[in-house]
Design an enzyme around this catalytic site. Structure first.
Site, PDB file in Angstrom:
ATOM      1  N   LYS A  12       0.850  -1.201   0.000  1.00 19.72           N
ATOM      2  CA  LYS A  12       0.000   0.000   0.000  1.00 19.72           C
ATOM      3  C   LYS A  12       0.886   1.252   0.000  1.00 19.72           C
ATOM      4  O   LYS A  12       1.525   1.573   0.987  1.00 19.72           O
ATOM      5  CB  LYS A  12      -0.895   0.039   1.250  1.00 19.72           C
ATOM      6  CG  LYS A  12      -1.979   1.104   1.091  1.00 19.72           C
ATOM      7  CD  LYS A  12      -2.422   1.726   2.378  1.00 19.72           C
ATOM      8  CE  LYS A  12      -1.721   3.000   2.739  1.00 19.72           C
ATOM      9  NZ  LYS A  12      -1.860   4.141   1.814  1.00 19.72           N
TER      10      LYS A  12
ATOM     11  N   GLU B 109       9.797  16.810  14.571  1.00 18.20           N
ATOM     12  CA  GLU B 109      10.079  16.654  13.145  1.00 18.20           C
ATOM     13  C   GLU B 109       9.132  17.539  12.334  1.00 18.20           C
ATOM     14  O   GLU B 109       7.927  17.480  12.524  1.00 18.20           O
ATOM     15  CB  GLU B 109       9.895  15.200  12.720  1.00 18.20           C
ATOM     16  CG  GLU B 109      10.269  14.987  11.272  1.00 18.20           C
ATOM     17  CD  GLU B 109      10.000  13.580  10.779  1.00 18.20           C
ATOM     18  OE1 GLU B 109       8.874  13.098  10.956  1.00 18.20           O
ATOM     19  OE2 GLU B 109      10.924  12.966  10.218  1.00 18.20           O
TER      20      GLU B 109
ATOM     21  N   CYS C 131      13.726  11.453   6.102  1.00 21.24           N
ATOM     22  CA  CYS C 131      13.697  11.097   7.523  1.00 21.24           C
ATOM     23  C   CYS C 131      15.076  11.286   8.149  1.00 21.24           C
ATOM     24  O   CYS C 131      15.204  11.465   9.347  1.00 21.24           O
ATOM     25  CB  CYS C 131      13.219   9.667   7.689  1.00 21.24           C
ATOM     26  SG  CYS C 131      14.135   8.539   6.644  1.00 21.24           S
TER      27      CYS C 131
ATOM     28  N   GLU D  13       9.733   2.077  10.646  1.00 19.28           N
ATOM     29  CA  GLU D  13      10.764   3.103  10.446  1.00 19.28           C
ATOM     30  C   GLU D  13      10.032   4.431  10.438  1.00 19.28           C
ATOM     31  O   GLU D  13       9.156   4.652   9.599  1.00 19.28           O
ATOM     32  CB  GLU D  13      11.501   2.902   9.114  1.00 19.28           C
ATOM     33  CG  GLU D  13      12.465   1.742   9.114  1.00 19.28           C
ATOM     34  CD  GLU D  13      13.582   1.870  10.126  1.00 19.28           C
ATOM     35  OE1 GLU D  13      13.814   2.990  10.640  1.00 19.28           O
ATOM     36  OE2 GLU D  13      14.204   0.850  10.433  1.00 19.28           O
TER      37      GLU D  13
HETATM   38  P1  NAD Z   1       2.245   8.855   7.357  1.00 18.01           P
HETATM   39  O1  NAD Z   1       2.463   8.201   8.671  1.00 18.01           O
HETATM   40  O2  NAD Z   1       1.235   9.922   7.254  1.00 18.01           O
HETATM   41  O3  NAD Z   1       1.823   7.773   6.271  1.00 18.01           O
HETATM   42  C1  NAD Z   1       2.634   6.645   5.993  1.00 18.01           C
HETATM   43  C2  NAD Z   1       1.772   5.556   5.401  1.00 18.01           C
HETATM   44  O4  NAD Z   1       0.865   5.091   6.399  1.00 18.01           O
HETATM   45  C3  NAD Z   1       0.917   6.020   4.214  1.00 18.01           C
HETATM   46  O5  NAD Z   1       0.885   5.003   3.231  1.00 18.01           O
HETATM   47  C4  NAD Z   1      -0.442   6.199   4.852  1.00 18.01           C
HETATM   48  O6  NAD Z   1      -1.507   6.068   3.933  1.00 18.01           O
HETATM   49  C5  NAD Z   1      -0.452   5.072   5.866  1.00 18.01           C
HETATM   50  N1  NAD Z   1      -1.413   5.232   6.960  1.00 18.01           N
HETATM   51  C6  NAD Z   1      -1.880   6.377   7.486  1.00 18.01           C
HETATM   52  N2  NAD Z   1      -2.766   6.106   8.469  1.00 18.01           N
HETATM   53  C7  NAD Z   1      -2.856   4.761   8.575  1.00 18.01           C
HETATM   54  C8  NAD Z   1      -3.593   3.872   9.403  1.00 18.01           C
HETATM   55  N3  NAD Z   1      -4.423   4.320  10.336  1.00 18.01           N
HETATM   56  N4  NAD Z   1      -3.421   2.553   9.242  1.00 18.01           N
HETATM   57  C9  NAD Z   1      -2.556   2.076   8.320  1.00 18.01           C
HETATM   58  N5  NAD Z   1      -1.844   2.868   7.494  1.00 18.01           N
HETATM   59  C10 NAD Z   1      -1.978   4.200   7.620  1.00 18.01           C
HETATM   60  O7  NAD Z   1       3.676   9.366   6.860  1.00 18.01           O
HETATM   61  P2  NAD Z   1       4.017  10.183   5.523  1.00 18.01           P
HETATM   62  O8  NAD Z   1       3.535  11.587   5.713  1.00 18.01           O
HETATM   63  O9  NAD Z   1       3.585   9.439   4.302  1.00 18.01           O
HETATM   64  O10 NAD Z   1       5.608  10.142   5.528  1.00 18.01           O
HETATM   65  C11 NAD Z   1       6.371  11.054   6.245  1.00 18.01           C
HETATM   66  C12 NAD Z   1       6.932  10.401   7.495  1.00 18.01           C
HETATM   67  O11 NAD Z   1       7.660   9.235   7.133  1.00 18.01           O
HETATM   68  C13 NAD Z   1       7.922  11.278   8.227  1.00 18.01           C
HETATM   69  O12 NAD Z   1       7.651  11.234   9.603  1.00 18.01           O
HETATM   70  C14 NAD Z   1       9.267  10.625   7.937  1.00 18.01           C
HETATM   71  O13 NAD Z   1      10.257  10.840   8.890  1.00 18.01           O
HETATM   72  C15 NAD Z   1       8.893   9.200   7.842  1.00 18.01           C
HETATM   73  N6  NAD Z   1       9.904   8.460   7.107  1.00 18.01           N
HETATM   74  C16 NAD Z   1      10.724   7.620   7.813  1.00 18.01           C
HETATM   75  C17 NAD Z   1      11.721   6.913   7.157  1.00 18.01           C
HETATM   76  C18 NAD Z   1      12.604   5.974   7.915  1.00 18.01           C
HETATM   77  O14 NAD Z   1      13.094   5.045   7.301  1.00 18.01           O
HETATM   78  N7  NAD Z   1      12.814   6.156   9.201  1.00 18.01           N
HETATM   79  C19 NAD Z   1      11.876   7.051   5.778  1.00 18.01           C
HETATM   80  C20 NAD Z   1      11.029   7.920   5.096  1.00 18.01           C
HETATM   81  C21 NAD Z   1      10.040   8.612   5.766  1.00 18.01           C
END
Ligand code: NAD
Length: 478
Positions: free
Chosen positions: A173, A380, A282, A248
């Protein structure tokens, strides 16, 4: 004609229950396409297909799995310019950054093609006479993959490739705002000779489709990259049903600059780490912790460097920083800039939205002089906004670097072997960089953090085997 991105379930391209626009953050007047979002029942159908396909896939010859992944890697590498262009239009990182990411995705598939042929095991002497002990690794089963938007090719690649290499079936997804990249990856995977159901793409919202992956007991393991609040919510649900999970999440990565550093290099490292990819990494260096003796000079040089950066359309040549990926992320950035001002942090550079030739989400790279307790120095933001913090000396800088709930990456610029060595040992982070930007990692070594940044085994390299397999210990008396 508008391109329509569909999901891929059980070897078929499927329409969704809902349609939405796939925006181009560089130019809101020319969207990338539209996508069909599936509903919970369709997500369940994908899980069902994966559960049906996995047992036979897990027993295929590793060579068959290696060949499929090698095919995918080769095609991505051969088409990296075209895929990079799609990525740049959809996510907004510059074309050079996007082509680099596409190439990385291809290399990751190639790496795991090799790993499929190197699945490790052990044979040990038993404590009982005549008994043999073997330790083998088997697939975990059906792997749910939930990805963020900021690396829409590389992060799915580093989850899909090991899942398939080790004999699992996958249901992927993507984040809602990058369906085009997910579709492009799935399109290549659909021609890689995988049996129907081994790989599935379900485009849809987190609340519906993501939730379906967490709820369904046929999903054996869930790998998630995204924000801390979403990840922590998934962790609670996973614990309640005994689901294997890997998270992550966010970062507030420190870059320490000591007085003995090569200041020109330190400025380049800081600007790259904090602002490239529009700060949407990130591992971005969002806290610049600078020793007092060079603080003012460092800030002046960073300011001059920021003034020379060109913000603009991700596809335009000469652009250093593309747009913010979405209106929602822009809102978050602007609200944090307001918080910084209200808290009394000093705005040194940027802070305003930019109006350019095309209407897009453009933000000037922003630098605050902050105190360690300011929210902009602790939370962040995930945009081109960094905080510079003054440190008395190395010990103070190390203490500031570790004074955070996060622990993804930490960096130091120094010419001192003593401080570099001490920092590598004492930085509370999963990854440490010396004289390098905090963002920018190799694909064949472990990736991940500590504290609130990560949960579960590391991703990437051969360490990925921990999450994507389960260990079996077999005893034989001949
Ligand atoms: P997000 O948490 O909003 O969404 C991530 C994913 O989770 C999306 O596919 C979203 O649709 C899904 N999601 C949202 N709510 C959900 C739920 N209730 N149940 C299941 N899935 C759900 O994050 P984002 O805005 O897409 O990405 C940015 C974040 O990702 C930042 O905090 C960044 O630091 C982090 N990030 C971390 C790494 C790492 O490896 N540590 C790498 C890249 C990004």
């Amino acid at each position: 004609m508008t391109q329509r991105f569909r999901s891929y379930i059980d070897g078929q391209w499927v329409e969704g229950a809902d349609s939405a626009q796939d925006e181009n953050p560089s130019d809101l007047a020319s969207p990338v396409g539209e996508y069909a979002a599936v509903d919970a029942a369709q997500a369940q159908a994908a899980i069902e297909a994966a559960a049906r396909a996995q047992p036979a896939w897990g027993l295929t010859s590793p060579q068959q799995r290696a060949d499929a992944l090698d095919f995918v890697g080769s095609e991505i590498l051969a088409r990296k310019e075209e895929l990079g262009r799609l990525l740049a239009r959809e996510e907004g990182k510059t074309l050079a950054e996007s082509i680099g990411e596409a190439a990385r995705a291809g290399q990751i598939f190639k790496f795991f093609a090799g790993e499929a042929l190197r699945i490790p095991g052990e044979k040990l002497a038993s404590t009982r006479p005549g008994v043999d002990v073997e330790i083998t690794r088997e697939p975990v089963g059906v792997v749910g993959i939930i990805a963020p938007w900021n690396f829409p090719l590389a992060i799915p690649a580093w989850k899909i490739a090991p899942a398939l290499a080790y004999g699992n079936a996958a249901v992927f997804k993507p984040a809602e705002i990058v369906p085009g990249c997910a579709w492009a990856l799935a399109e290549i995977l659909s021609r890689a000779g995988l049996p129907a159901g081994v790989f599935n793409l379900v485009i849809g919202s987190g609340r519906v489709v993501g939730q379906a992956l967490v709820d369904d007991r046929r999903v054996d393991a869930l790998t998630f990259t995204g924000s801390v609040p979403t990840g922590n919510g998934l962790l609670r649900q996973a614990a309640a049903r005994g689901l294997k999970i890997q998270l992550e999440m966010g970062g507030k990565n420190p870059l320490v600059v000591l007085a003995d550093a090569d200041l020109d290099k330190a400025v380049e490292i800081a600007v790259n780490g904090a602002y490239f990819s529009t700060g949407q990494r990130c591992t971005a260096s969002s806290r610049l912790i600078v020793e007092s003796a060079v603080h003012d000079e460092f800030v002046a040089r960073v300011g001059r460097r920021l003034a020379a950066l060109k913000v603009g359309d991700a596809l335009e040549s000469g652009v250093d920083i593309g747009p913010v990926a979405s209106a929602e992320q822009m809102q978050t950035n602007l609200s944090y800039i307001g918080v910084g001002r209200d808290e009394g942090a000093e705005l040194l550079y940027g802070g305003e939205e930019l109006e350019l030739r095309t209407r897009g989400h453009y933000l000037a790279p922003t630098l605050f002089a902050a105190q360690p307790q300011h929210r902009i120095a602790r939370e962040e933001i995930f945009g081109p906004v960094a905080a510079v913090i003054r440190a008395d000396d190395y010990d103070h800088a190390l203490q500031l670097a570790n004074d955070t709930e996060f622990g993804l990456c930490a960096g130091i610029c120094t010419t001192s072997l003593k401080y570099a060595t001490h920092f590598k040992r004492h930085a509370q982070a999963g990854m440490v960089m010396v004289n390098l930007p905090t963002a920018g990692v190799d694909p064949h070594v472990p990736f991940g953090g500590r504290k609130a940044s990560s949960y579960g085994p590391r991703e990437q390299g051969r360490y990925a085997v921990e999450f994507y397999t389960t260990v079996k210990t077999a005893y034989t008396l001949a």
